[in-house]
Write an enzyme that holds these catalytic residues in place. Sequence first.
Site, PDB file in Angstrom:
ATOM      1  N   HIS A  44       0.839  -1.203   0.000  1.00  0.00           N
ATOM      2  CA  HIS A  44       0.000   0.000   0.000  1.00  0.00           C
ATOM      3  C   HIS A  44       0.874   1.253   0.000  1.00  0.00           C
ATOM      4  O   HIS A  44       0.869   2.039   0.958  1.00  0.00           O
ATOM      5  CB  HIS A  44      -0.925   0.001   1.214  1.00  0.00           C
ATOM      6  N   GLU A 147      -5.405 -12.022   6.575  1.00  0.00           N
ATOM      7  CA  GLU A 147      -6.224 -10.805   6.472  1.00  0.00           C
ATOM      8  C   GLU A 147      -7.497 -11.046   5.679  1.00  0.00           C
ATOM      9  O   GLU A 147      -7.978 -10.158   4.989  1.00  0.00           O
ATOM     10  CB  GLU A 147      -5.412  -9.619   5.936  1.00  0.00           C
ATOM     11  N   ASP A 173      -7.826  -5.240   6.039  1.00  0.00           N
ATOM     12  CA  ASP A 173      -8.327  -6.197   5.052  1.00  0.00           C
ATOM     13  C   ASP A 173      -9.217  -7.235   5.709  1.00  0.00           C
ATOM     14  O   ASP A 173     -10.236  -7.648   5.143  1.00  0.00           O
ATOM     15  CB  ASP A 173      -7.154  -6.885   4.330  1.00  0.00           C
TER      16      ASP A 173
HETATM   17  C1  3PY Z   1      -4.363  -4.436   6.871  1.00  0.00           C
HETATM   18  O1  3PY Z   1      -4.830  -3.954   7.909  1.00  0.00           O
HETATM   19  O2  3PY Z   1      -5.018  -5.004   5.993  1.00  0.00           O
HETATM   20  C2  3PY Z   1      -2.928  -4.337   6.668  1.00  0.00           C
HETATM   21  O3  3PY Z   1      -2.441  -4.875   5.690  1.00  0.00           O
HETATM   22  C3  3PY Z   1      -2.147  -3.590   7.680  1.00  0.00           C
HETATM   23  O4  3PY Z   1      -0.815  -3.556   7.420  1.00  0.00           O
HETATM   24 MG    MG Z   2      -3.788  -5.587   4.299  1.00  0.00          MG
END
Ligand code: 3PY
Ligand code: MG
Length: 252
Positions: A44, A147, A173
């Site tokens: 990101h 995630e 995520d």
């Molecule tokens: C998320 O919160 O999805 C992340 O990848 C944090 O680094």
């Molecule tokens: Mg993430």
Amino acid sequence: MNTFRKRLLSGELLVGSWIQTGSPAAAEILAESGFDWIAADMEHSSIAIDEFTAIARGIYGRGVITAARVRENDTLAIRQVLDMGAECVIIPMVNNAEEAERAVRSAKYPPAGVRGFGYARMNNWGRDFAEYAANANEDIAVIVMIESKEAVDNIEEIVSVEGVDGVFIGPYDMSGSYGIPGQTSDPIITEACSRVAKACKRHGKVAGQHIVLPTSENVSRALSEGYSFIALGGDIIFVRRAAEEAMELLKK
Ligand code: 3PY
Ligand code: MG
């Protein structure tokens, strides 16, 4: 030598932070702030391999470990960060055992994996080639990100994969995949995170998470639930919070 991976596997609490700006100055500042490790986020952000290398140079020599969150579970992306400065690789969006195996294979030299050999920064441009090649598989920490709901449902098989040293929860995520983006303290998400932490404990793997917006509550919850690989905030969060605080002072 007590490498980062050995410290991680011993259960030592290792607290890190995150760089999204791509700034080597931010890397130097964070590396002097008491963190054990600092990850450059190449998923990101606009950080590419040149900026990652500059960040690694900023961290180097300050007793702090350079980590990278690669842009995706991609063999070349993993190879390049390991060649140029990472002693810990964090792979996003790993949803099942097969993807976890792919991540591990990318990070390991043959015969355990498919990482290519070459002269690079991490073997001192070839001077320490033999020593680095002999130790890299043992010394590099491989962390897969959990995630998604799919990953939580497959957590037992993911943490059973040999070579996965630990997991790192991405709460944003994760909340998105449960249909509640950003609601990272919703019981559905805290429940899912507890499931992940318990599976890690059962399988002797390290539990980690990114506490994107640290508060005393979420930090103490993470510690009490046994997470030992924790990222606190990140450069953009720290700048934003400090800027908001400064403006608050003015208003008061
Ligand atoms: C998320 O919160 O999805 C992340 O990848 C944090 O680094
Ligand atoms: Mg993430």
